[in-house]
Structure formats: C-alpha cells, structure tokens
Design a protein around this motif. Structure first.
Motif, mmCIF file in Angstrom:
data_model
loop_
_atom_site.group_PDB
_atom_site.id
_atom_site.type_symbol
_atom_site.label_atom_id
_atom_site.label_comp_id
_atom_site.label_asym_id
_atom_site.label_seq_id
_atom_site.Cartn_x
_atom_site.Cartn_y
_atom_site.Cartn_z
ATOM 1 N N TYR A 51 0.683 5.534 4.437
ATOM 2 C CA TYR A 51 -0.030 4.297 3.974
ATOM 3 C C TYR A 51 0.182 3.987 2.539
ATOM 4 O O TYR A 51 -0.464 4.468 1.848
ATOM 5 C CB TYR A 51 -1.530 4.785 4.316
ATOM 6 C CG TYR A 51 -2.148 5.080 5.601
ATOM 7 C CD1 TYR A 51 -2.143 4.441 6.629
ATOM 8 C CD2 TYR A 51 -2.458 6.582 5.574
ATOM 9 C CE1 TYR A 51 -2.430 4.714 7.796
ATOM 10 C CE2 TYR A 51 -2.701 7.088 6.882
ATOM 11 C CZ TYR A 51 -2.931 6.252 7.971
ATOM 12 O OH TYR A 51 -3.222 6.707 9.154
ATOM 13 N N VAL A 53 -0.091 1.810 0.769
ATOM 14 C CA VAL A 53 -1.319 1.015 -0.129
ATOM 15 C C VAL A 53 -2.022 2.034 -0.945
ATOM 16 O O VAL A 53 -2.262 1.500 -2.183
ATOM 17 C CB VAL A 53 -2.146 0.243 0.685
ATOM 18 C CG1 VAL A 53 -3.211 1.259 1.484
ATOM 19 C CG2 VAL A 53 -3.085 -0.683 -0.077
ATOM 20 N N LEU A 56 -0.589 1.893 -4.434
ATOM 21 C CA LEU A 56 -1.085 0.669 -5.226
ATOM 22 C C LEU A 56 -2.374 1.030 -5.750
ATOM 23 O O LEU A 56 -2.607 0.920 -7.281
ATOM 24 C CB LEU A 56 -1.571 -0.341 -4.425
ATOM 25 C CG LEU A 56 -2.293 -1.583 -4.952
ATOM 26 C CD1 LEU A 56 -1.397 -2.127 -6.345
ATOM 27 C CD2 LEU A 56 -2.406 -2.666 -4.154
ATOM 28 N N TYR A 57 -3.339 1.833 -5.291
ATOM 29 C CA TYR A 57 -4.436 2.409 -5.842
ATOM 30 C C TYR A 57 -4.311 3.480 -6.893
ATOM 31 O O TYR A 57 -5.100 3.506 -8.081
ATOM 32 C CB TYR A 57 -5.438 2.808 -4.839
ATOM 33 C CG TYR A 57 -6.265 1.636 -4.140
ATOM 34 C CD1 TYR A 57 -7.264 0.945 -4.947
ATOM 35 C CD2 TYR A 57 -5.697 0.938 -3.051
ATOM 36 C CE1 TYR A 57 -7.779 -0.283 -4.142
ATOM 37 C CE2 TYR A 57 -6.284 -0.138 -2.426
ATOM 38 C CZ TYR A 57 -7.522 -0.805 -3.243
ATOM 39 O OH TYR A 57 -7.961 -1.832 -2.504
ATOM 40 N N THR A 88 5.904 3.788 -4.377
ATOM 41 C CA THR A 88 5.480 3.155 -3.442
ATOM 42 C C THR A 88 6.203 2.078 -2.598
ATOM 43 O O THR A 88 6.097 1.835 -1.306
ATOM 44 C CB THR A 88 4.204 2.339 -4.035
ATOM 45 O OG1 THR A 88 3.228 3.206 -4.619
ATOM 46 C CG2 THR A 88 3.371 1.222 -3.056
ATOM 47 N N THR A 92 7.185 1.779 1.149
ATOM 48 C CA THR A 92 6.994 0.595 1.808
ATOM 49 C C THR A 92 8.570 0.475 2.747
ATOM 50 O O THR A 92 8.202 0.051 3.778
ATOM 51 C CB THR A 92 6.817 -0.327 0.951
ATOM 52 O OG1 THR A 92 5.751 -0.384 0.447
ATOM 53 C CG2 THR A 92 6.555 -1.725 1.904
ATOM 54 N N PHE A 156 0.353 -5.814 0.688
ATOM 55 C CA PHE A 156 -0.595 -5.034 0.942
ATOM 56 C C PHE A 156 -2.052 -5.651 1.015
ATOM 57 O O PHE A 156 -3.209 -5.082 1.483
ATOM 58 C CB PHE A 156 -0.634 -3.552 0.487
ATOM 59 C CG PHE A 156 0.603 -2.871 0.999
ATOM 60 C CD1 PHE A 156 0.597 -2.506 2.230
ATOM 61 C CD2 PHE A 156 1.611 -2.632 0.104
ATOM 62 C CE1 PHE A 156 1.744 -1.477 2.629
ATOM 63 C CE2 PHE A 156 2.780 -1.811 0.429
ATOM 64 C CZ PHE A 156 2.715 -1.345 1.600
ATOM 65 N N ILE A 157 -1.999 -6.654 0.138
ATOM 66 C CA ILE A 157 -3.582 -7.254 0.000
ATOM 67 C C ILE A 157 -3.595 -8.642 0.548
ATOM 68 O O ILE A 157 -3.348 -9.336 0.065
ATOM 69 C CB ILE A 157 -3.846 -7.370 -1.506
ATOM 70 C CG1 ILE A 157 -3.554 -5.920 -2.241
ATOM 71 C CG2 ILE A 157 -5.336 -7.714 -1.498
ATOM 72 C CD1 ILE A 157 -4.499 -4.942 -1.786
ATOM 73 N N GLU A 162 -9.897 -6.469 1.902
ATOM 74 C CA GLU A 162 -8.911 -5.964 1.248
ATOM 75 C C GLU A 162 -9.330 -6.216 -0.511
ATOM 76 O O GLU A 162 -9.205 -5.598 -1.430
ATOM 77 C CB GLU A 162 -7.677 -5.877 1.496
ATOM 78 C CG GLU A 162 -7.271 -5.088 2.760
ATOM 79 C CD GLU A 162 -5.873 -5.451 3.444
ATOM 80 O OE1 GLU A 162 -5.523 -6.615 3.062
ATOM 81 O OE2 GLU A 162 -5.531 -4.638 4.424
#
Length: 471
Positions: A51, A53, A56-57, A88, A92, A156-157, A162
């Motif tokens: 995952y 994403v 990103l966080y 990331t 991806t 991703f967003i 989201e």
C-alpha cells in the motif's frame, strides 16, 4: 534425558544469548535496539510496497517533525523525506509494473511542472555555478519535492473520503504543534531548544518576547503553517457538516490561530487574508463575499491606520506587516536592489544552491551567499535568474488559474467545500511566499503540492466522475 535435537535447540538459544551478551557488554546498545526493531521495520516495508500510500503519510509525518528533531539528534533528518518519497515512488512502480495505465499523470499540470524541473536540471550548465554539490542539496525544494509529491498525490488521493482523511491528519498534527508551542511560551523551553534559541536570539527573542517555533524549523515557518491550518479549519467549519463537526473545526481554528499570534510571524497574516478572499470569490455566495470583504477590510484598517490593541506585543508584530517604513522591510528592499544590480548581466542567475543556507555552507565567500534573500521568490530569482523566476511564476499562476476556473464551475457542494479549503491555502501561501521561504520548508511544501494534486483529481482528473463525488 536430553535428546540430541533438544540439546541442539538449547545450544542455539545459548549461543544467541552469549552473542547478545557480548554485544551488550561491548556497548553496542544501538545494535540491540536495531535487532529488536528489525521485525517492525520489515513489516513496515512489506505494507509500504503493498500500500504505497503509507509512504505519503510517512512523508507528511516527517515533514512535521524531522526538522524539529534535529535539535535533539545530530543527523540530516531532512533527507529522510527524500528517501521516503523515493521509496513511495519505487513501491508505486512495482505495484503498477504490469500496468500501462498512468493516465493520472497525463495532464497539463504535470507537464508544466516537468518543464520547470528540466530548467532546474539545466542549471547544472549555468556558467555561474560555484558548487555542484550545493545544487544536489538545494534543487530538492524547488523542483523534485514538487514533482514527486504531485505524482504521489495524483496517484493516491482520488476520493472525497481520502481528502477528508488527509485534512484531518493535517489538522490533528497542527493542533499538536500548537499545543506544544503553548508549552514553550507558558512553561518554557527544554535544554535543546534553549541551545537553539541562543543561536537564533536575534530573530526569535525580540524585546524580551519569545517567538514560539514548536517543532518546526523556525517561528516564521511555524506561524505561516498555523495560519494555513487555521484557514482550512475555518472554511471547513462553514461546510454542510454536523454541529459537532463544525464545532470541532472551529475549536481547531481557534487553537492554531492563537499559536500563530504567539509566533510573531507577520507574513502569516497574508496567508489568512488572501486565502479568505480566494474562498469568498470561489464560493459564489455574494452576500457572504460582501460581509467577508468588509470584515477583511476592517481588519486591515485597524492594523494599518489605528493603534487599537497596540499594547499587545503580538498585535504590534502583526501591525508592522503593513508598515512599509519598518526597518526589516527596508533592509530587504536594499538587499533586493543590490541583487538586482548583480543579476543584470546574469539572466540565468547564480546557480541553484548559490544563495541562502546552501550558499553559506558550500560557497560562503561569494556575494550571493553573503546577501540575505529572505523571500522564496527572491531566492528563485537570485538562483535561476529573470528567466527562471518568470518561468516559475507563469507556471504557478497557470496552475492557480486552471484550478480556480475548474472550482468555479464545480457545483457539487459536498466536494467543493474541502477543495475550497485547500485552494485558499494554495493562494494564501503563494502570496505569503514573498515575505518568507514557505515552500522551502516542510510541511508547508508537501501540503501545497498535495493540494494541487487533490484539487485536480476531484475536478478534472481522469478519475473525476460523478461517482467519486459521492464516495
């Protein structure tokens, strides 16, 4: 009776204990901690590649805390953001290895940013470049952070759910930062913060008043970030949400606004004022626009033409933002005049990394390194020349106008309100960048670029459908 198998098992356990004891005795506690953390690290990377994403966080989290942690840990933690952005993107790529569908990235915003990144790469051939090592460090903020964050956000967003999750994470971290700044102001600084303050007292301890900085790089960045978060929370509070949710947004806005005032950051006011005006225009509620314009105008009038509340130091600092005779403003103008003369014969600037922090680190005896730039736009101008700053501003204005027109046409209110909160932040930071280098610091930079990606996705991206509006 001990069997051979059991004896072998006991021997292995004993050997491990002996090795562990030797490591501890040798003082390698770090190695022990690393061994204990290894399963958790392995689990993190497993889920990161499953995952992406999560990366990103992780970058967002590091954007909030990495710079502040350098006061306690002598390590280049800022580079950790680069590492996780790269990881990331790598995750991806592996996730989409068999896919030929990268439609999210085929849009005019990515194309315009790529043009800017290529210009920054070609700066390597600028004859004025003094240090190529400085370019490697300095090019990250104006170019690669922008491109990488934009790509990750576009990929991703994509849904309202989201977007709201990201907004709530942002606001939660902002409130935490504000609460920590209250601790600094009302209780005091710890030893590491006192050491940092002793090296920055000229800008953070004015007339006996502390300009709080929380766990950000400095008070200016902290104040602008609080204004950015307050703007988003205020706009969300006017959305069609439950009373409880509206109150939560208003409380959040109140907390971070107070923290902004304690930072003594004058440029933060422009984040709020420009952001509010942008929101009122795009909301197309002309009654609200009239009331809001009167409110903003009243605040400007009080700060510019009266002395109301002048006994309060924080209000004094805000008022000085509108004083063109302010000594620090005059010094900035003089520096810009000197830089203008220097750049008359250098249309491509002095090279990325020639000014500011990286200039002082890698070429400290040069004119550009010794002349303060203060503003993000002045820094871009100095390092990339009149050609570079013109290209940069044209691209940024194109993005603002493109997204603004799309938002103007959007009538889905439930989607539009959070997007307006993000857009107002972009507009406010865009203007406030003249006073401070906001896009040269985290977390403002990552939030700015993510906001662009999010707005594009929900108003005009490949996955922008009616269904996504009701997610």
């Amino acid at each position: 009776m001990i069997t051979t198998a059991r004896f072998t098992k006991f021997s292995q356990i004993g050997l491990c204990l002996v090795v562990l004891a030797i490591v501890i005795v040798a003082g390698q506690v770090t190695a022990v901690v690393g061994m204990l953390l290894l399963p958790f690290i392995a689990a993190y990377f497993f889920f990161l590649f499953k995952y992406p994403v999560i990366g990103l966080y992780t970058c967002l989290f590091l954007g909030f805390v990495a710079t502040g942690l350098t006061r306690y840990i002598d390590a280049p933690l800022g580079l950790s953001i680069d590492v996780f952005l790269a990881l990331t993107l790598l995750a991806t790529f592996f996730q989409r290895f068999d896919s030929k569908n990268w439609q999210e990235l085929k849009n005019p915003i990515v194309a315009s940013v790529v043009i800017w990144v290529l210009y920054c790469v070609f700066q390597l051939f600028n004859p004025e470049v003094v240090s190529y090592e400085a370019w490697v460090y300095a090019v990250r903020s104006p170019a690669f952070y922008m491109l990488f964050t934009l790509i990750i956000g576009l990929l991703f967003i994509k849904t309202l759910q989201e977007v709201e999750r990201l907004l709530h994470v942002w606001l939660a971290f902002s409130v935490l930062a504000a609460l920590y700044s209250f601790k600094q102001y009302f209780i005091g600084l710890d030893d590491a913060e006192k050491l940092w303050l002793s090296q920055n007292a000229s800008t953070h301890l004015l007339f006996g008043n502390l300009r709080v900085f929380s766990f950000y790089s400095d008070a200016a960045q902290f104040g602008a970030a609080m204004a950015h978060a307050a703007l988003a929370a205020l706009i969300l509070a006017f959305g069609k949400y439950s009373i409880g949710r509206k109150l939560a947004y208003l409380v959040c806005a109140g907390i971070v606004l107070y923290a902004m005032s304690l930072s003594g950051t004058r440029g933060a006011l422009f984040v709020l004022l420009v952001g509010i005006i942008s929101y009122l225009l795009l909301s197309k509620n002309f009654k609200t626009l009239l009331v809001g314009a009167c409110l903003v105008g009243g605040i400007f009038f009080l700060l510019k033409f009266t002395y109301v509340g002048h006994s309060n130091y924080q209000i004094q600092r805000m008022r000085s933002a509108f004083n063109f005779n302010d000594p620090s403003f005059q010094v900035r103008i003089k520096n810009q005049l000197k830089l203008s003369e220097y750049l008359e014969t250098r249309p491509f600037g002095g090279g990325i990394g020639s000014a500011g922090y990286w200039g002082l680190r890698f070429s400290p005896d040069t004119f550009l390194a010794k002349t303060p730039v203060d503003s993000w736009y002045v820094k871009i101008w100095v390092e990339t020349g009149i050609v570079g700053i013109t290209l940069y501003l044209l691209i940024t204005l194109f993005i603002l106008l493109y997204l603004g027109v799309k938002l103007w046409k959007l009538n889905e209110y439930r989607v539009k309100q959070p997007l307006l909160a993000l857009y107002a932040g972009i507009a406010g930071v865009f203007v406030a960048n003249y006073g401070n280098q906001l896009l040269g610091q985290m977390p403002t930079a990552i939030l700015f670029y993510l906001s662009i990606a999010i707005i594009y996705n929900l108003v005009s991206g490949p996955s922008s459908t009616k269904g996504i509006h009701h997610t």
